[in-house]
Design a protein around this motif. Structure first.
Motif, mmCIF file in Angstrom:
data_model
loop_
_atom_site.group_PDB
_atom_site.id
_atom_site.type_symbol
_atom_site.label_atom_id
_atom_site.label_comp_id
_atom_site.label_asym_id
_atom_site.label_seq_id
_atom_site.Cartn_x
_atom_site.Cartn_y
_atom_site.Cartn_z
ATOM 1 N N LEU A 143 -3.961 -21.212 -25.231
ATOM 2 C CA LEU A 143 -3.714 -21.136 -24.006
ATOM 3 C C LEU A 143 -4.293 -22.390 -23.277
ATOM 4 C CD1 LEU A 143 -2.513 -19.861 -21.459
ATOM 5 C CD2 LEU A 143 -4.675 -18.466 -21.134
ATOM 6 N N LEU A 144 -5.543 -22.580 -23.749
ATOM 7 C CA LEU A 144 -6.076 -23.795 -23.322
ATOM 8 C C LEU A 144 -5.440 -25.292 -23.774
ATOM 9 C CD1 LEU A 144 -8.520 -25.206 -21.938
ATOM 10 C CD2 LEU A 144 -9.574 -25.305 -24.431
ATOM 11 N N LEU A 145 -4.883 -25.518 -24.941
ATOM 12 C CA LEU A 145 -4.297 -26.600 -25.212
ATOM 13 C C LEU A 145 -2.792 -26.564 -24.542
ATOM 14 C CD1 LEU A 145 -4.793 -26.587 -29.255
ATOM 15 C CD2 LEU A 145 -5.927 -27.939 -27.436
ATOM 16 N N THR A 146 -2.184 -25.489 -24.443
ATOM 17 C CA THR A 146 -0.903 -25.620 -23.436
ATOM 18 C C THR A 146 -1.305 -25.966 -22.041
ATOM 19 O OG1 THR A 146 -0.135 -23.680 -25.072
ATOM 20 C CG2 THR A 146 0.945 -23.853 -22.891
ATOM 21 N N CYS A 147 -2.436 -25.504 -21.528
ATOM 22 C CA CYS A 147 -2.405 -26.063 -19.901
ATOM 23 C C CYS A 147 -2.781 -27.383 -20.107
ATOM 24 C CB CYS A 147 -3.536 -25.165 -19.341
ATOM 25 S SG CYS A 147 -3.176 -23.410 -19.158
ATOM 26 N N LEU A 190 -0.410 -30.252 -18.149
ATOM 27 C CA LEU A 190 -0.954 -31.371 -17.139
ATOM 28 C C LEU A 190 -0.604 -32.612 -17.498
ATOM 29 C CD1 LEU A 190 -2.817 -31.752 -14.628
ATOM 30 C CD2 LEU A 190 -4.828 -31.934 -16.373
ATOM 31 N N ALA A 191 -0.624 -33.010 -19.075
ATOM 32 C CA ALA A 191 -0.270 -34.142 -19.418
ATOM 33 C C ALA A 191 1.286 -34.459 -19.292
ATOM 34 C CB ALA A 191 -0.657 -34.176 -21.107
ATOM 35 N N CYS A 192 1.963 -33.496 -19.261
ATOM 36 C CA CYS A 192 3.482 -33.634 -18.779
ATOM 37 C C CYS A 192 3.726 -33.778 -17.486
ATOM 38 C CB CYS A 192 4.322 -32.405 -19.455
ATOM 39 S SG CYS A 192 4.612 -32.307 -21.149
ATOM 40 N N TYR A 193 2.931 -33.086 -16.649
ATOM 41 C CA TYR A 193 2.988 -32.993 -15.234
ATOM 42 C C TYR A 193 2.573 -34.386 -14.622
ATOM 43 C CZ TYR A 193 2.651 -31.802 -10.145
ATOM 44 O OH TYR A 193 3.032 -31.959 -9.036
ATOM 45 N N ILE A 194 1.633 -35.050 -14.781
ATOM 46 C CA ILE A 194 1.164 -36.047 -14.359
ATOM 47 C C ILE A 194 2.086 -37.297 -14.300
ATOM 48 C CG2 ILE A 194 -0.671 -37.817 -14.114
ATOM 49 C CD1 ILE A 194 -2.695 -35.823 -14.921
ATOM 50 N N PRO A 195 2.534 -37.597 -15.599
ATOM 51 C CA PRO A 195 3.783 -38.729 -15.670
ATOM 52 C C PRO A 195 5.020 -38.421 -15.019
ATOM 53 C CG PRO A 195 2.764 -38.417 -17.741
ATOM 54 C CD PRO A 195 2.232 -37.342 -16.674
ATOM 55 N N ALA A 196 5.402 -37.246 -14.948
ATOM 56 C CA ALA A 196 6.641 -36.500 -14.302
ATOM 57 C C ALA A 196 6.423 -36.857 -12.720
ATOM 58 C CB ALA A 196 6.808 -35.217 -14.725
ATOM 59 N N ARG A 197 5.394 -36.532 -12.487
ATOM 60 C CA ARG A 197 5.016 -36.601 -10.788
ATOM 61 C C ARG A 197 5.142 -38.255 -10.402
ATOM 62 N NH1 ARG A 197 6.006 -34.326 -6.305
ATOM 63 N NH2 ARG A 197 4.281 -34.910 -4.838
ATOM 64 N N ARG A 198 4.507 -38.991 -11.215
ATOM 65 C CA ARG A 198 4.687 -40.523 -11.162
ATOM 66 C C ARG A 198 6.266 -40.985 -11.034
ATOM 67 N NH1 ARG A 198 1.012 -44.026 -14.243
ATOM 68 N NH2 ARG A 198 1.843 -45.662 -12.630
ATOM 69 N N ALA A 199 7.033 -40.318 -12.055
ATOM 70 C CA ALA A 199 8.270 -40.647 -12.078
ATOM 71 C C ALA A 199 9.277 -40.238 -10.857
ATOM 72 C CB ALA A 199 8.960 -40.143 -13.346
#
Length: 92
Positions: A60-64, A68-77
């Motif tokens: 669960l920790l690694l999935t979170c 977050l590692a997917c969300y931050i660049p996606a938000r910048r895109a």
């Protein structure tokens, strides 16, 4: 970001692709974690190698973190204006 694409569509697409890879990795990780139980017994102190709380907590920790590692660049895109980049690149 493609022309006429909405920001939330791009965000959803990037996060969905990233999380699908993460879930495949979690499935493989749980499988390997359970199969290599005899090898891990000597490395763990006070915790069973097949303890469901430990397995669930770590994954669960690694999935979170991966989310977050997917969300931050996606938000910048979603903030990119593709037309502006095309126009400025054609001037030079």
């Amino acid at each position: 970001m493609a022309l006429a694409a909405q920001g939330h569509d791009v965000l959803k697409l990037i996060v969905k692709q990233g999380i699908s890879l993460v879930l495949v990795g979690v499935a493989i990780g749980v499988n390997c974690f359970v199969r290599f139980d005899p090898v891990d017994k000597n490395l763990l102190f006070g915790v069973s190698a097949t303890d469901p709380t430990t397995i669930a907590g770590v994954h669960l920790l690694l999935t979170c973190v991966a989310l977050l590692a997917c969300y931050i660049p996606a938000r910048r895109a979603t903030k990119v204006d593709p037309l502006w980049r095309y126009v400025t690149s054609r001037r030079t």
